[in-house]
Design an enzyme around this catalytic site. Structure first.
Site, PDB file in Angstrom:
ATOM      1  N   SER A 239       0.892  -1.192   0.119  1.00 38.99           N
ATOM      2  CA  SER A 239       0.160  -0.093  -0.612  1.00 38.99           C
ATOM      3  C   SER A 239       0.957   0.931  -0.133  1.00 38.99           C
ATOM      4  O   SER A 239       1.884   1.194   0.439  1.00 38.99           O
ATOM      5  CB  SER A 239      -1.208  -0.217   1.108  1.00 38.99           C
ATOM      6  OG  SER A 239       0.073   0.838   2.159  1.00 38.99           O
ATOM      7  N   ASP A 240       0.300   2.572  -0.751  1.00 42.34           N
ATOM      8  CA  ASP A 240       1.329   3.748  -0.563  1.00 42.34           C
ATOM      9  C   ASP A 240       0.856   3.861   1.348  1.00 42.34           C
ATOM     10  O   ASP A 240      -0.288   3.007   1.376  1.00 42.34           O
ATOM     11  CB  ASP A 240       0.407   5.157  -1.013  1.00 42.34           C
ATOM     12  CG  ASP A 240       1.346   6.285  -1.274  1.00 42.34           C
ATOM     13  OD1 ASP A 240       1.988   6.215  -0.846  1.00 42.34           O
ATOM     14  OD2 ASP A 240       1.240   6.636  -1.849  1.00 42.34           O
ATOM     15  N   TRP A 241       1.491   4.682   2.279  1.00 42.61           N
ATOM     16  CA  TRP A 241       1.557   5.103   3.584  1.00 42.61           C
ATOM     17  C   TRP A 241       0.341   5.849   3.564  1.00 42.61           C
ATOM     18  O   TRP A 241       0.562   6.598   3.479  1.00 42.61           O
ATOM     19  CB  TRP A 241       2.802   5.561   3.327  1.00 42.61           C
ATOM     20  CG  TRP A 241       4.432   5.034   3.612  1.00 42.61           C
ATOM     21  CD1 TRP A 241       5.062   4.708   4.944  1.00 42.61           C
ATOM     22  CD2 TRP A 241       4.671   3.719   2.529  1.00 42.61           C
ATOM     23  NE1 TRP A 241       6.051   4.344   5.127  1.00 42.61           N
ATOM     24  CE2 TRP A 241       5.675   3.510   3.821  1.00 42.61           C
ATOM     25  CE3 TRP A 241       4.076   3.251   1.554  1.00 42.61           C
ATOM     26  CZ2 TRP A 241       6.617   2.874   3.366  1.00 42.61           C
ATOM     27  CZ3 TRP A 241       4.829   2.665   1.141  1.00 42.61           C
ATOM     28  CH2 TRP A 241       6.681   2.067   1.886  1.00 42.61           C
ATOM     29  N   GLY A 242      -0.536   4.889   4.527  1.00 39.33           N
ATOM     30  CA  GLY A 242      -2.014   5.660   4.641  1.00 39.33           C
ATOM     31  C   GLY A 242      -2.820   4.895   3.701  1.00 39.33           C
ATOM     32  O   GLY A 242      -4.172   6.258   3.631  1.00 39.33           O
ATOM     33  N   GLY A 243      -2.960   4.048   2.663  1.00 37.12           N
ATOM     34  CA  GLY A 243      -3.477   4.134   1.529  1.00 37.12           C
ATOM     35  C   GLY A 243      -4.361   3.242   1.984  1.00 37.12           C
ATOM     36  O   GLY A 243      -5.748   2.719   1.200  1.00 37.12           O
TER      37      GLY A 243
END
Length: 699
Positions: A239-243
């Site tokens: 995942s993107d960071w916080g996605g």
């Protein structure tokens, strides 16, 4: 037919997975630190360590905070941004860039480098455009594949990002992309497809945004239907960071690892909340097993489990030379109408350099692309180094940002999930004091310009505009630069104008009066040296624009037809008519066209012939260097329908090759064409506005 090595690797991974407890499995599928998953020490399974790095390996942070460790051992080679790399149109330099990045990531002890970014430049206003290659899917994938292969040569996984249709920073966590599937597949997915099918990218990063109502990091359509089933991808999805926003959706999707920006690691969606749902029988442990198997297979590919890993290195002379090689070929000569360039170092006794960008370092900015560079040669330093003390170099700022310091105690990334993840740049009106200061700087520069025979202005953008979490409001130059350039050209019409940045800017107020214009980029640690070499003829410019330079942003289809920087729904109403596809098909003139870039020499295309052989199509053409200077030319191949159909662009890039020709030399090239069919015309030329039809065909 399944790959035998992959089948054996999977079998070994399955056996190892069966020895893991639920807690150990959970630890492997989410961040236990900001850039690291949890190890399983009893079984010899290490943590998976990641780093940002489209332009170099990022500095070290503390495990649970965005505070720099503060050591002096994490300086690295600062590579040119992906836009600069794309401007070289040189696949070998893309491979070399990847090799440098892979070696330095391995040398810094990283397992995954979070790049390259292959998102399409849908609008010139996107704040992360400098991290991306192009508005064109063909050029993007042709540069991305060798880049990925170069990275992975060093037992480091590339992580191609952001999958998919992540084209704006405004409300990037929540904006829902509305796009027809034809446009998605023809424009926004091809680079990802080639990245995993041809580049064999070991990992891929999901995007922040939604598509068809689903967050990309939880999307059944993207991750399951397309990536896993249709493309057969067996790598790891991060995942993107916080996605990630929902435990059940993330767990049941094809996402393998959840990362975020907070230090509440046990509270991540795929941490304790997932364990609880498994223990309650609401989610099958088998979905976790599959994620762990893929992670273990990745570790085997990277030789993390057998101790036979390659040894990397960082800050080597070879790497610095690579940064210079890329920077040299990235410089684009936009205009040289009176042949004033190159300047003569021998005849230069004094020179005036104007502009904040002449003496501004860009490495430690831009968001997650920031680099702690071993050094950075500014344009001013590059000019002084080249002239070697035999000419007096006078420098004045001419313009400036707001020099007053802001509060920088808190890293921007700690707040990066607030306000939807991004917004449109707020252009504040300068107060009276700043307005006065800028006027004094401008007056000083103009006064001095009248007294010098040679004047170089170096301006453009910086990482206040080209920055993660930020979209520009328009294409206008910041800091009153337009007024300064107009006054400089009035005072000294021979002023050379150099622009730097990751996206085009409006030039209409002065472009007709400027005879010599160069476009640079965030060109890495050797960018200033490369620019100086071009200015003074030590290097013949060979860069070509990897994107259209619009007169104004409203000439871009994302703004003319669709919308951009919306908070709820991004409507890609332009469909496949992105960038030059729109401009060409609807007769909108850019300031400078896609593929444009001049040289200090001249090239003639003496013949061009279409050949069909072994089921493939090629263009054979003979190119001659008819000038007095050795140079490199990029031969571009475009296809278009013989009978125009609704919904199909007039022309599309489908082949290119860069070639070095000495003065007077001729070479015959054979260039492969993608997607050729009998109902298509073929053009060959030096840019989109310099095309010649292939009239012959054999085979």
């Amino acid at each position: 037919m399944p790959d035998k090595n992959n089948m054996e690797m999977r079998k070994e991974a399955e056996e190892l997975m069966r020895q893991l407890t639920l807690d150990e499995k959970i630890g492997m599928i989410h961040g236990a630190e900001l850039f690291r998953t949890a190890p399983v020490e009893r079984l010899g399974i290490p943590a998976l360590t990641m780093s940002d790095g489209p332009m170099g390996v990022r500095q070290e942070f503390e495990p649970a905070s965005w505070k720099s460790v503060g050591n002096h051992d994490d300086y690295v080679t600062y590579l040119p941004c992906n836009s600069a790399l794309a401007a070289t149109w040189n696949r070998e330099l893309a491979r070399l860039t990847g090799e440098v990045l892979g070696a330095e990531a391995r040398g810094r002890g990283k397992d995954v480098i979070l790049g390259p970014g292959v998102n399409i430049k849908r609008s010139p206003l996107c704040g992360r455009n400098f991290e991306y290659f192009s508005e064109d899917p063909f050029l993007t994938k042709e540069m991305a594949v060798p880049y990925i292969q170069g990275v992975q040569k060093w037992d480091v996984a590339a992580c191609v990002k952001h999958f998919a249709a992540n084209n704006q920073e405004t409300q990037r966590l929540w904006v829902d992309v509305k796009i027809d599937e034809k446009a998605l597949r023809e424009i926004y997915l091809p680079a990802f497809y080639d990245a995993v099918k041809k580049g064999d990218s070991y990992t891929i990063m999901g995007a922040y945004n939604k598509i068809y109502g689903e967050h990309c990091c939880e999307s059944d359509f993207l991750l399951n239907q397309i990536l896993r089933k249709e493309w057969g991808y067996e790598g790891v999805v991060i995942s993107d960071w916080g996605g990630v926003h929902d435990t059940a959706k993330a767990a049941n999707s094809e996402l393998d690892i959840e990362m975020s920006v907070t230090d509440h690691f046990d509270e991540y969606y795929m941490a304790e909340p997932l364990k609880k749902l498994v223990e309650e029988g609401k989610i099958s442990e088998k979905v976790i097993d599959e994620k762990v198997i893929r992670i273990l297979m990745l570790m085997k590919r990277l030789h993390m489990l057998n101790g036979e890993r390659k040894s990397g290195a960082y800050n080597t002379p070879k790497h610095r030379q690579a940064a210079l090689d890329v920077a040299r070929e990235s410089v684009v000569l936009l205009k040289n109408s009176k042949g004033r360039l190159p300047l003569s170092p021998e005849n230069t006794k004094e020179i005036l350099v104007i502009g904040e960008n002449a003496d501004l370092m860009h490495a430690l900015g831009g968001g997650s692309a920031e680099i702690k560079a071993l050094y950075e040669i500014t344009p001013l330093m590059g000019i002084k180094m080249l002239l070697g003390g035999n000419a007096k170099v006078t420098y004045v700022k001419g313009y400036c940002q707001d020099p007053r310091e802001e509060d920088k105690d808190r890293n921007w990334q700690a707040d990066s999930l607030e306000n939807g993840g991004g917004e449109v740049e707020c252009v504040n009106q300068a107060d009276e004091a700043l307005t006065l200061y800028r006027r004094l700087l401008r007056e000083e520069a103009v006064m001095k310009a009248k007294k010098f025979d040679q004047v170089i202005f170096i301006g453009g953008l910086n990482h206040e505009q080209d920055c993660e979490g930020n979209d520009r409001a328009d294409m206008k130059l910041p800091y009153e630069q337009d007024q300064l350039i107009e006054e400089l050209l009035e005072a000294n019409p021979d002023t050379v104008v150099v622009m730097a940045g990751g996206s085009p800017v409006e030039m209409g107020r002065w472009i007709d009066r400027a005879d010599s214009v160069i476009w640079s980029w965030y060109a890495g640690m050797e960018g200033g040296r490369a620019l100086a070499e071009v200015l003074f003829g030590r290097t013949n410019p060979s860069g070509k624009l990897p994107e259209s330079f619009y007169k104004t942003h409203t000439d871009c289809s994302a703004h003319a037809w669709g919308n951009f920087a919306e908070k709820e729904t991004a409507d890609y109403a332009e469909g496949v008519f992105v960038g030059y596809r729109y401009l060409e098909s609807y007769h909108v003139e850019p300031e400078f066209c896609f593929g444009h870039g001049l040289s200090y020499t001249s090239f003639e295309y003496e013949s061009a012939e279409l050949i069909k052989e072994d089921g493939r199509a090629y263009v054979e053409c003979q190119i001659a260097n008819t000038g007095k200077m050795d140079g490199k030319e990029t031969v571009q191949i475009y296809l278009g329908p013989k009978e125009q159909k609704e919904g199909e662009p007039v022309r599309q890039l489908k082949g290119f090759e860069k070639v070095l020709l000495k003065s007077g030399e001729k070479k015959r090239l054979r260039i492969g064409i993608e997607d050729y069919s009998e109902n298509r015309n073929v053009w060959v030329g030096s840019s989109l506005k310099d095309l010649r039809m292939c009239t012959g065909r054999k085979g």
